[in-house]
Scaffold this motif. Structure first.
Motif, PDB file in Angstrom:
ATOM      1  N   THR A  38     -17.441  -6.136  -5.333  1.00  0.00           N
ATOM      2  CA  THR A  38     -16.919  -5.231  -6.331  1.00  0.00           C
ATOM      3  C   THR A  38     -16.569  -4.056  -5.584  1.00  0.00           C
ATOM      4  OG1 THR A  38     -18.531  -5.976  -7.972  1.00  0.00           O
ATOM      5  CG2 THR A  38     -17.489  -3.551  -8.378  1.00  0.00           C
ATOM      6  N   GLU A  39     -17.130  -3.441  -4.476  1.00  0.00           N
ATOM      7  CA  GLU A  39     -16.654  -2.220  -3.789  1.00  0.00           C
ATOM      8  C   GLU A  39     -15.407  -2.571  -2.965  1.00  0.00           C
ATOM      9  OE1 GLU A  39     -17.008   1.634  -2.237  1.00  0.00           O
ATOM     10  OE2 GLU A  39     -17.769   0.746  -4.024  1.00  0.00           O
ATOM     11  N   ARG A  40     -15.328  -3.565  -2.591  1.00  0.00           N
ATOM     12  CA  ARG A  40     -14.144  -4.039  -1.644  1.00  0.00           C
ATOM     13  C   ARG A  40     -12.976  -4.134  -2.624  1.00  0.00           C
ATOM     14  NH1 ARG A  40     -13.539 -10.219  -0.724  1.00  0.00           N
ATOM     15  NH2 ARG A  40     -13.013  -9.824  -2.780  1.00  0.00           N
ATOM     16  N   ASP A  41     -12.899  -4.843  -3.865  1.00  0.00           N
ATOM     17  CA  ASP A  41     -12.065  -5.011  -4.738  1.00  0.00           C
ATOM     18  C   ASP A  41     -11.440  -3.676  -5.281  1.00  0.00           C
ATOM     19  OD1 ASP A  41     -12.241  -7.505  -4.284  1.00  0.00           O
ATOM     20  OD2 ASP A  41     -13.256  -7.523  -6.363  1.00  0.00           O
ATOM     21  N   ARG A  42     -12.412  -2.496  -5.546  1.00  0.00           N
ATOM     22  CA  ARG A  42     -12.276  -1.283  -6.005  1.00  0.00           C
ATOM     23  C   ARG A  42     -11.316  -0.436  -4.752  1.00  0.00           C
ATOM     24  NH1 ARG A  42     -13.827   3.711  -5.461  1.00  0.00           N
ATOM     25  NH2 ARG A  42     -15.611   3.163  -4.096  1.00  0.00           N
ATOM     26  N   LEU A  43     -11.796  -0.728  -3.536  1.00  0.00           N
ATOM     27  CA  LEU A  43     -11.104  -0.005  -2.614  1.00  0.00           C
ATOM     28  C   LEU A  43      -9.800  -0.606  -2.286  1.00  0.00           C
ATOM     29  CD1 LEU A  43     -14.105   0.279   0.267  1.00  0.00           C
ATOM     30  CD2 LEU A  43     -13.069   2.201  -1.319  1.00  0.00           C
ATOM     31  N   ALA A  44      -9.521  -1.746  -2.376  1.00  0.00           N
ATOM     32  CA  ALA A  44      -8.260  -2.448  -2.307  1.00  0.00           C
ATOM     33  C   ALA A  44      -7.463  -2.004  -3.478  1.00  0.00           C
ATOM     34  CB  ALA A  44      -8.156  -3.999  -2.507  1.00  0.00           C
ATOM     35  N   MET A  45      -7.721  -1.553  -4.656  1.00  0.00           N
ATOM     36  CA  MET A  45      -7.116  -1.313  -5.520  1.00  0.00           C
ATOM     37  C   MET A  45      -6.493  -0.002  -5.168  1.00  0.00           C
ATOM     38  SD  MET A  45      -8.864  -2.859  -9.060  1.00  0.00           S
ATOM     39  CE  MET A  45      -8.034  -1.918 -10.276  1.00  0.00           C
ATOM     40  N   GLN A  46      -7.613   0.827  -4.769  1.00  0.00           N
ATOM     41  CA  GLN A  46      -7.036   2.488  -4.439  1.00  0.00           C
ATOM     42  C   GLN A  46      -6.241   2.244  -3.226  1.00  0.00           C
ATOM     43  OE1 GLN A  46     -10.890   4.170  -3.218  1.00  0.00           O
ATOM     44  NE2 GLN A  46     -11.307   4.878  -5.398  1.00  0.00           N
ATOM     45  N   LEU A  47      -6.253   1.397  -2.396  1.00  0.00           N
ATOM     46  CA  LEU A  47      -5.228   1.469  -0.969  1.00  0.00           C
ATOM     47  C   LEU A  47      -3.641   1.007  -1.857  1.00  0.00           C
ATOM     48  CD1 LEU A  47      -4.544   1.448   1.868  1.00  0.00           C
ATOM     49  CD2 LEU A  47      -5.430  -1.072   1.848  1.00  0.00           C
ATOM     50  N   ILE A  51      -0.599   3.208  -1.401  1.00  0.00           N
ATOM     51  CA  ILE A  51       0.744   2.817  -0.938  1.00  0.00           C
ATOM     52  C   ILE A  51       1.916   2.514  -1.800  1.00  0.00           C
ATOM     53  CG2 ILE A  51       1.655   0.633  -0.266  1.00  0.00           C
ATOM     54  CD1 ILE A  51      -0.892  -0.268   0.995  1.00  0.00           C
ATOM     55  N   ARG A  52       1.672   2.525  -3.133  1.00  0.00           N
ATOM     56  CA  ARG A  52       2.669   2.684  -4.303  1.00  0.00           C
ATOM     57  C   ARG A  52       3.078   3.964  -4.324  1.00  0.00           C
ATOM     58  NH1 ARG A  52      -0.078   1.015  -8.087  1.00  0.00           N
ATOM     59  NH2 ARG A  52      -0.143  -1.114  -7.467  1.00  0.00           N
ATOM     60  N   LYS A  53       2.157   5.030  -4.341  1.00  0.00           N
ATOM     61  CA  LYS A  53       2.699   6.376  -4.352  1.00  0.00           C
ATOM     62  C   LYS A  53       3.585   6.874  -3.256  1.00  0.00           C
ATOM     63  CE  LYS A  53      -1.159   7.693  -7.578  1.00  0.00           C
ATOM     64  NZ  LYS A  53      -2.375   8.221  -7.573  1.00  0.00           N
ATOM     65  N   SER A  54       2.991   6.293  -2.023  1.00  0.00           N
ATOM     66  CA  SER A  54       3.833   6.700  -0.758  1.00  0.00           C
ATOM     67  C   SER A  54       5.279   6.126  -0.666  1.00  0.00           C
ATOM     68  CB  SER A  54       3.074   5.897   0.357  1.00  0.00           C
ATOM     69  OG  SER A  54       1.877   6.447   0.663  1.00  0.00           O
ATOM     70  N   PHE A  55       5.412   4.852  -1.293  1.00  0.00           N
ATOM     71  CA  PHE A  55       6.700   4.263  -1.443  1.00  0.00           C
ATOM     72  C   PHE A  55       7.600   5.293  -2.690  1.00  0.00           C
ATOM     73  CE2 PHE A  55       5.263   0.275   0.478  1.00  0.00           C
ATOM     74  CZ  PHE A  55       6.168   0.369   1.112  1.00  0.00           C
ATOM     75  N   GLU A  56       7.019   5.558  -3.606  1.00  0.00           N
ATOM     76  CA  GLU A  56       7.664   6.367  -4.417  1.00  0.00           C
ATOM     77  C   GLU A  56       8.074   7.825  -3.869  1.00  0.00           C
ATOM     78  OE1 GLU A  56       4.854   6.975  -7.796  1.00  0.00           O
ATOM     79  OE2 GLU A  56       5.194   4.905  -8.469  1.00  0.00           O
ATOM     80  N   GLN A  57       6.993   8.251  -2.857  1.00  0.00           N
ATOM     81  CA  GLN A  57       7.507   9.657  -2.317  1.00  0.00           C
ATOM     82  C   GLN A  57       8.863   9.406  -1.441  1.00  0.00           C
ATOM     83  OE1 GLN A  57       3.632  11.027  -0.682  1.00  0.00           O
ATOM     84  NE2 GLN A  57       3.138  11.847  -2.760  1.00  0.00           N
ATOM     85  N   VAL A  58       8.613   8.262  -0.704  1.00  0.00           N
ATOM     86  CA  VAL A  58       9.654   8.090   0.374  1.00  0.00           C
ATOM     87  C   VAL A  58      10.942   7.909  -0.336  1.00  0.00           C
ATOM     88  CG1 VAL A  58      10.668   6.172   1.809  1.00  0.00           C
ATOM     89  CG2 VAL A  58       8.271   6.806   2.060  1.00  0.00           C
ATOM     90  N   GLU A  59      11.058   7.060  -1.512  1.00  0.00           N
ATOM     91  CA  GLU A  59      12.299   7.101  -2.244  1.00  0.00           C
ATOM     92  C   GLU A  59      12.723   8.533  -2.506  1.00  0.00           C
ATOM     93  OE1 GLU A  59      11.076   4.339  -5.438  1.00  0.00           O
ATOM     94  OE2 GLU A  59      11.563   2.552  -3.950  1.00  0.00           O
ATOM     95  N   GLN A  60      11.955   9.351  -3.056  1.00  0.00           N
ATOM     96  CA  GLN A  60      12.118  10.716  -3.353  1.00  0.00           C
ATOM     97  C   GLN A  60      12.848  11.339  -2.491  1.00  0.00           C
ATOM     98  OE1 GLN A  60       8.532  12.203  -5.364  1.00  0.00           O
ATOM     99  NE2 GLN A  60       9.080  11.388  -7.151  1.00  0.00           N
ATOM    100  N   ILE A  61      12.066  11.348  -1.220  1.00  0.00           N
ATOM    101  CA  ILE A  61      12.783  11.933   0.279  1.00  0.00           C
ATOM    102  C   ILE A  61      13.970  11.420   0.470  1.00  0.00           C
ATOM    103  CG2 ILE A  61      12.194  12.072   2.654  1.00  0.00           C
ATOM    104  CD1 ILE A  61       9.217  12.400   1.727  1.00  0.00           C
ATOM    105  N   LEU A  62      14.097  10.130   0.317  1.00  0.00           N
ATOM    106  CA  LEU A  62      15.612   9.445   0.702  1.00  0.00           C
ATOM    107  C   LEU A  62      16.593  10.119  -0.311  1.00  0.00           C
ATOM    108  CD1 LEU A  62      14.648   5.797   1.793  1.00  0.00           C
ATOM    109  CD2 LEU A  62      15.282   7.887   3.234  1.00  0.00           C
ATOM    110  N   SER A  63      16.380  10.254  -1.509  1.00  0.00           N
ATOM    111  CA  SER A  63      17.271  10.640  -2.540  1.00  0.00           C
ATOM    112  C   SER A  63      17.789  11.903  -2.398  1.00  0.00           C
ATOM    113  CB  SER A  63      16.624  10.378  -3.969  1.00  0.00           C
ATOM    114  OG  SER A  63      17.496  10.659  -4.983  1.00  0.00           O
TER     115      SER A  63
END
Length: 72
Positions: A38-47, A51-63
């Motif tokens: 359960t803890e592993r799954d929770r941490l995987a979801m947080q990761l 990652i999703r937020k990081s990609f969104e920020q990269v897209e904003q920076i590139l834009s």
């Protein structure tokens, strides 16, 4: 000197007690493993969220860089 009861009933009672203790240990280990999964799954979801937020920020920076490049 201590005498040990070696009657069939005594041996069966000891075997049953040992089996009961072993089952309790297995049950505790199973509960621990479920908690770890359960803890592993929770941490995987947080990761994944990070990652999703990081990609969104990269897209904003590139834009923003592309917009900045148009104005220079």
């Amino acid at each position: 000197m201590t005498q040990i009861d070696i009657s069939t009933a005594a041996i069966l009672a000891r075997a049953e007690h040992i089996e009961h203790c072993a089952m309790g240990t297995h049950h505790q280990e199973a509960l621990r493993m479920r908690a770890l999964v359960t803890e592993r799954d929770r941490l995987a979801m947080q990761l994944e969220d990070a990652i999703r937020k990081s990609f969104e920020q990269v897209e904003q920076i590139l834009s923003l860089n592309a917009e900045l490049g148009k104005h220079q």
